[in-house]
Scaffold this active site. Structure first.
Site, mmCIF file in Angstrom:
data_model
loop_
_atom_site.group_PDB
_atom_site.id
_atom_site.type_symbol
_atom_site.label_atom_id
_atom_site.label_comp_id
_atom_site.label_asym_id
_atom_site.label_seq_id
_atom_site.Cartn_x
_atom_site.Cartn_y
_atom_site.Cartn_z
ATOM 1 N N HIS A 265 6.308 6.399 -0.809
ATOM 2 C CA HIS A 265 7.062 5.213 -1.220
ATOM 3 C C HIS A 265 6.294 3.955 -0.830
ATOM 4 C CE1 HIS A 265 8.204 5.825 2.976
ATOM 5 N NE2 HIS A 265 8.407 4.520 3.023
ATOM 6 N N HIS B 222 0.855 -1.188 0.000
ATOM 7 C CA HIS B 222 0.000 0.000 0.000
ATOM 8 C C HIS B 222 0.886 1.231 0.000
ATOM 9 C CE1 HIS B 222 1.035 -0.545 4.250
ATOM 10 N NE2 HIS B 222 0.959 0.774 4.293
#
Length: 179
Positions: free
Chosen positions: A123, A40
Site C-alpha cells: 500500500h 513510495h
C-alpha cells in the site's frame, strides 16, 4: 541508520496521486497527508541498522532479478486508529511484486535481520490521523486510480532521517532488477 527498502515512483505518478490527495482533503475533518517527496511503496522496513550491516542488505538486493513489471493502483482504504485513521492506496495483485518482497524478506531473515513476520500488504500511505466527513465516498476515485501505472525496474535502499526537524528520505543504494 533508519532504513527501509522501497519502490520509488516517477514524478508523473507522484503528481497524479497528489491530485487525488488534494481532492481528498476536501472531505476530511482532520489529518496529515503525505508529501509527494515521501511517496513510495515499502518492500521491507528494516528499522535502526548499524552501518556495518549495510553491505549485507546491498548483497541481498543484488540477489534480486527479474523482468520489468507494471503496478496498478486499485482502491483507497484505511487502517482504523482511535486518533484518526491511516489512509492508503492499494495495488492490484502482482505476482512479481510478491516474489521480490518475499525473496528479500527471506534472504534478510537468513542473515539475522529481525523483521516483522506478517503478511505483506502492499500500500501507499497517503495520510495519518485522518477523519473523513460522512459524505466521503472512496469509490469516486476508482477510475482515476486505475489510470495510474507504475513501471518497476529497480528497488532502492532508503535512509529516513530528520534534518532541521523535517523528515528526509535518501537513496543509499539502487538495484536494477533487470540485471
Amino acid at each position: 541508520m533508519r532504513l527501509f527498502m522501497a519502490i520509488n515512483f516517477e514524478n508523473n505518478v507522484k503528481d497524479a496521486v497528489q491530485n487525488i490527495i488534494d481532492d481528498l482533503k476536501k472531505y476530511s475533518k482532520q489529518g496529515k497527508y503525505v508529501d509527494s517527496e515521501h511517496m513510495h511503496l515499502t518492500l521491507e522496513f528494516l528499522g535502526d541498522i548499524s552501518p556495518e550491516k549495510v553491505d549485507l542488505i546491498i548483497d541481498a538486493m543484488n540477489q534480486i532479478s527479474g523482468e520489468k513489471f507494471i503496478l496498478a493502483l486499485s482502491k483507497i482504504g484505511y487502517f482504523k486508529r482511535r486518533e484518526g485513521n491511516i489512509y492508503w492506496i492499494g495495488f492490484t495483485e502482482s505476482p512479481s511484486l510478491f516474489r521480490i518482497q518475499s525473496k528479500l524478506h527471506s534472504i534478510l531473515v537468513d542473515r539475522g535481520f529481525d523483521l516483522e513476520n506478517r503478511e505483506y500488504k502492499p500500500h501507499l500511505t497517503i495520510g495519518r490521523k485522518i477523519l473523513m466527513n460522512s459524505n466521503f465516498n472512496p469509490e469516486r476515485y476508482l477510475e482515476d486510480l486505475g489510470e495510474i501505472k507504475i513501471s518497476v525496474e529497480k528497488i532502492d535502499l532508503m535512509q529516513s532521517e530528520y534534518i532541521d526537524g523535517k523528515l528526509k528520505y535518501k537513496v543509499i543504494y539502487s538495484r536494477d532488477i533487470r540485471d
